[in-house]
Design a protein around this motif. Structure first.
Motif, mmCIF file in Angstrom:
data_model
loop_
_atom_site.group_PDB
_atom_site.id
_atom_site.type_symbol
_atom_site.label_atom_id
_atom_site.label_comp_id
_atom_site.label_asym_id
_atom_site.label_seq_id
_atom_site.Cartn_x
_atom_site.Cartn_y
_atom_site.Cartn_z
ATOM 1 N N ILE A 46 -3.525 5.715 -8.790
ATOM 2 C CA ILE A 46 -4.021 4.378 -9.126
ATOM 3 C C ILE A 46 -3.226 3.365 -8.313
ATOM 4 O O ILE A 46 -1.989 3.408 -8.302
ATOM 5 C CB ILE A 46 -3.869 4.057 -10.624
ATOM 6 C CG1 ILE A 46 -4.488 5.161 -11.488
ATOM 7 C CG2 ILE A 46 -4.511 2.708 -10.950
ATOM 8 C CD1 ILE A 46 -4.189 4.997 -12.977
ATOM 9 N N PHE A 47 -3.933 2.473 -7.644
ATOM 10 C CA PHE A 47 -3.299 1.396 -6.897
ATOM 11 C C PHE A 47 -3.611 0.091 -7.620
ATOM 12 O O PHE A 47 -4.777 -0.224 -7.883
ATOM 13 C CB PHE A 47 -3.818 1.359 -5.458
ATOM 14 C CG PHE A 47 -3.412 2.560 -4.654
ATOM 15 C CD1 PHE A 47 -2.278 2.540 -3.862
ATOM 16 C CD2 PHE A 47 -4.171 3.732 -4.701
ATOM 17 C CE1 PHE A 47 -1.897 3.654 -3.124
ATOM 18 C CE2 PHE A 47 -3.800 4.854 -3.983
ATOM 19 C CZ PHE A 47 -2.659 4.815 -3.185
ATOM 20 N N MET A 48 -2.573 -0.679 -7.949
ATOM 21 C CA MET A 48 -2.716 -1.888 -8.757
ATOM 22 C C MET A 48 -2.133 -3.078 -8.009
ATOM 23 O O MET A 48 -0.945 -3.105 -7.710
ATOM 24 C CB MET A 48 -1.984 -1.728 -10.089
ATOM 25 C CG MET A 48 -2.402 -0.539 -10.919
ATOM 26 S SD MET A 48 -1.485 -0.490 -12.492
ATOM 27 C CE MET A 48 -2.276 0.904 -13.313
ATOM 28 N N ASP A 49 -2.982 -4.065 -7.715
ATOM 29 C CA ASP A 49 -2.559 -5.250 -6.971
ATOM 30 C C ASP A 49 -2.371 -6.420 -7.940
ATOM 31 O O ASP A 49 -3.342 -7.039 -8.365
ATOM 32 C CB ASP A 49 -3.604 -5.590 -5.907
ATOM 33 C CG ASP A 49 -3.090 -6.593 -4.887
ATOM 34 O OD1 ASP A 49 -1.920 -7.025 -5.006
ATOM 35 O OD2 ASP A 49 -3.849 -6.958 -3.975
ATOM 36 N N GLU A 50 -1.135 -6.701 -8.307
ATOM 37 C CA GLU A 50 -0.808 -7.775 -9.256
ATOM 38 C C GLU A 50 -1.679 -7.711 -10.518
ATOM 39 O O GLU A 50 -2.365 -8.673 -10.855
ATOM 40 C CB GLU A 50 -0.957 -9.149 -8.577
ATOM 41 C CG GLU A 50 0.045 -9.426 -7.502
ATOM 42 C CD GLU A 50 1.471 -9.560 -8.034
ATOM 43 O OE1 GLU A 50 1.637 -9.832 -9.239
ATOM 44 O OE2 GLU A 50 2.405 -9.377 -7.244
ATOM 45 N N TYR B 221 -7.950 -4.686 -8.210
ATOM 46 C CA TYR B 221 -7.764 -5.852 -7.353
ATOM 47 C C TYR B 221 -7.194 -7.016 -8.169
ATOM 48 O O TYR B 221 -7.217 -7.007 -9.404
ATOM 49 C CB TYR B 221 -9.101 -6.275 -6.739
ATOM 50 C CG TYR B 221 -9.726 -5.233 -5.847
ATOM 51 C CD1 TYR B 221 -9.527 -5.242 -4.474
ATOM 52 C CD2 TYR B 221 -10.518 -4.227 -6.384
ATOM 53 C CE1 TYR B 221 -10.107 -4.289 -3.651
ATOM 54 C CE2 TYR B 221 -11.101 -3.257 -5.567
ATOM 55 C CZ TYR B 221 -10.889 -3.292 -4.211
ATOM 56 O OH TYR B 221 -11.457 -2.344 -3.406
ATOM 57 N N GLN B 222 -6.705 -8.040 -7.467
ATOM 58 C CA GLN B 222 -6.123 -9.204 -8.149
ATOM 59 C C GLN B 222 -7.148 -9.905 -9.021
ATOM 60 O O GLN B 222 -6.867 -10.254 -10.165
ATOM 61 C CB GLN B 222 -5.538 -10.187 -7.128
ATOM 62 C CG GLN B 222 -4.185 -9.788 -6.602
ATOM 63 C CD GLN B 222 -3.573 -10.885 -5.756
ATOM 64 O OE1 GLN B 222 -3.980 -12.034 -5.801
ATOM 65 N NE2 GLN B 222 -2.581 -10.536 -4.961
ATOM 66 N N GLY C 21 2.020 -7.797 3.629
ATOM 67 C CA GLY C 21 1.220 -6.610 3.886
ATOM 68 C C GLY C 21 1.045 -5.672 2.700
ATOM 69 O O GLY C 21 0.452 -4.597 2.850
ATOM 70 N N LYS C 22 1.487 -6.056 1.509
ATOM 71 C CA LYS C 22 1.429 -5.151 0.349
ATOM 72 C C LYS C 22 -0.014 -4.790 -0.026
ATOM 73 O O LYS C 22 -0.336 -3.619 -0.216
ATOM 74 C CB LYS C 22 2.137 -5.783 -0.860
ATOM 75 C CG LYS C 22 3.603 -6.128 -0.625
ATOM 76 C CD LYS C 22 4.289 -6.578 -1.903
ATOM 77 C CE LYS C 22 3.682 -7.843 -2.496
ATOM 78 N NZ LYS C 22 3.841 -9.017 -1.611
ATOM 79 N N SER C 23 -0.865 -5.795 -0.145
ATOM 80 C CA SER C 23 -2.246 -5.534 -0.548
ATOM 81 C C SER C 23 -2.974 -4.687 0.499
ATOM 82 O O SER C 23 -3.686 -3.738 0.164
ATOM 83 C CB SER C 23 -2.997 -6.848 -0.758
ATOM 84 O OG SER C 23 -2.437 -7.597 -1.808
ATOM 85 N N PRO D 231 -2.555 -8.667 13.998
ATOM 86 C CA PRO D 231 -2.546 -7.397 13.262
ATOM 87 C C PRO D 231 -1.628 -7.453 12.043
ATOM 88 O O PRO D 231 -0.536 -8.036 12.090
ATOM 89 C CB PRO D 231 -2.038 -6.389 14.290
ATOM 90 C CG PRO D 231 -1.269 -7.200 15.286
ATOM 91 C CD PRO D 231 -1.938 -8.543 15.328
ATOM 92 N N ILE D 232 -2.073 -6.848 10.948
ATOM 93 C CA ILE D 232 -1.221 -6.680 9.766
ATOM 94 C C ILE D 232 -0.273 -5.515 10.000
ATOM 95 O O ILE D 232 0.920 -5.591 9.720
ATOM 96 C CB ILE D 232 -2.073 -6.439 8.511
ATOM 97 C CG1 ILE D 232 -3.128 -7.533 8.353
ATOM 98 C CG2 ILE D 232 -1.191 -6.364 7.279
ATOM 99 C CD1 ILE D 232 -2.569 -8.914 8.146
ATOM 100 N N PHE D 233 -0.833 -4.422 10.530
ATOM 101 C CA PHE D 233 -0.025 -3.259 10.914
ATOM 102 C C PHE D 233 -0.373 -2.870 12.338
ATOM 103 O O PHE D 233 -1.541 -2.949 12.741
ATOM 104 C CB PHE D 233 -0.298 -2.073 9.977
ATOM 105 C CG PHE D 233 0.157 -2.287 8.569
ATOM 106 C CD1 PHE D 233 1.497 -2.233 8.244
ATOM 107 C CD2 PHE D 233 -0.757 -2.560 7.570
ATOM 108 C CE1 PHE D 233 1.925 -2.440 6.945
ATOM 109 C CE2 PHE D 233 -0.348 -2.770 6.272
ATOM 110 C CZ PHE D 233 0.995 -2.713 5.951
ATOM 111 N N GLN D 234 0.633 -2.463 13.085
ATOM 112 C CA GLN D 234 0.416 -2.058 14.476
ATOM 113 C C GLN D 234 1.282 -0.838 14.767
ATOM 114 O O GLN D 234 2.503 -0.882 14.639
ATOM 115 C CB GLN D 234 0.759 -3.195 15.436
ATOM 116 C CG GLN D 234 0.287 -2.952 16.854
ATOM 117 C CD GLN D 234 0.299 -4.236 17.677
ATOM 118 O OE1 GLN D 234 0.972 -5.202 17.344
ATOM 119 N NE2 GLN D 234 -0.462 -4.251 18.757
ATOM 120 N N ASN D 235 0.615 0.283 15.104
ATOM 121 C CA ASN D 235 1.306 1.544 15.404
ATOM 122 C C ASN D 235 2.274 1.917 14.276
ATOM 123 O O ASN D 235 3.422 2.312 14.502
ATOM 124 C CB ASN D 235 2.061 1.439 16.735
ATOM 125 C CG ASN D 235 1.139 1.087 17.883
ATOM 126 O OD1 ASN D 235 0.025 1.599 17.973
ATOM 127 N ND2 ASN D 235 1.582 0.199 18.756
#
Length: 288
Positions: free
Chosen positions: A185-189, A102-103, A60-62, A37-41
């Protein structure tokens, strides 16, 4: 400067993103591989504003941004973006609430930059009519003219999008996101292939854009110095998925950075250079 930050931050919703008991894992690459899992609870409430996501690769940023923007959905729990459950959003509602860079984005179109930029501005939330950002000295009559100036798009207008270099493509995509006018706006690199001088000018503009229009921007960047200079707040990711949130001065301190990156602070510039080189090599491999 500190007073300016406080005033700007006060204009944004304190519950911009809410993660409620989230779990998410990507399917394993191999049939018998273990799912990790990347994230759990995971539970968190985060405000709007201009926020930089900082941390090592694979922290886990992206995935965080993809979940927040509704581009992927959790396997457990609920994500709320501006009070809306991302699971319940239509495609149109999702686009109005959040744009995503996206990147490595590719477009299969023969349309020119000028055609696409105009289409995005006219059909987006601004509907082709928006005042420019309040810069100290500007002769620009509207946002379209100003964004074209900022990103030097005039020189690209007659080129088909498919013919652009990576740096040129990133500038055009940034233009799309600023001109569309989503509430966030979400900006990945988004700036790794952009020249250093342009990075400073673009980030300074994005900060003013956020403050003028009340639009939130979450951006991941590997250059720590840029995260110290421009965003209102920083979200620092640790390898174990713990996070610290606060002003750059509060979060980007030596002990926290050493814990996040696993190297002494003096070596972080070398680590940043390696990461940027890795991104460039990934792009060159995809071009080849």
């Amino acid at each position: 400067m500190a007073q300016e930050n406080k005033l700007a931050a006060a204009r944004f919703d304190d519950t911009f993103i809410q993660f409620d008991n989230i779990s998410f894992a990507y399917p394993p690459a191999e049939e018998k591989a273990e799912t990790r899992p990347i994230f759990q609870n995971f539970t968190a409430v985060l405000p709007g504003g201009f926020v930089s996501l900082v941390g090592p690769n694979a922290s886990g940023k992206s995935t965080f941004m993809l979940l927040a923007a509704g581009r992927i959905l959790p396997q457990q729990g609920t994500v709320y973006l501006l009070g809306r459950n991302t699971l319940e959003l239509t495609e149109e509602e999702r686009s109005q609430l959040a744009s995503f860079i996206y990147q490595n984005m590719e477009f299969d179109t023969k349309d020119t930059v000028a055609q696409l930029v105009q289409q995005v501005y006219t059909n987006g939330c601004f509907q082709g009519c928006c005042r420019p950002v309040a810069l100290e000295s500007t002769d620009h009559k509207d946002l379209l003219e100003q964004v074209k100036w900022l990103l030097e798009l005039d020189e690209l207008e007659e080129k088909p999008l498919s013919t652009l270099s990576k740096g040129q493509m990133q500038r055009v995509i940034l233009g799309f996101s600023l001109l569309y006018g989503s509430k966030s706006i979400f900006m990945d690199e988004p700036l790794f292939a952009v020249e250093n001088k342009q990075k400073h000018r673009i980030l300074d503009y994005i900060r003013k854009y956020c403050e003028d229009f009340g639009i939130t921007v979450y951006i991941s960047m590997h250059e720590l110095e840029l995260s110290r200079m421009y965003p209102h707040k920083v979200l620092l990711f640790y390898p174990n998925r713990d996070m610290d949130f606060g002003t750059p001065q509060e979060v980007l301190v030596p002990d926290a950075l050493e814990k996040a990156y696993g190297v002494p602070t003096a070596m972080l510039k070398d680590a940043e250079s390696l990461t940027r080189r890795s991104l460039q090599e990934q792009y060159q491999d995809s071009e080849g």
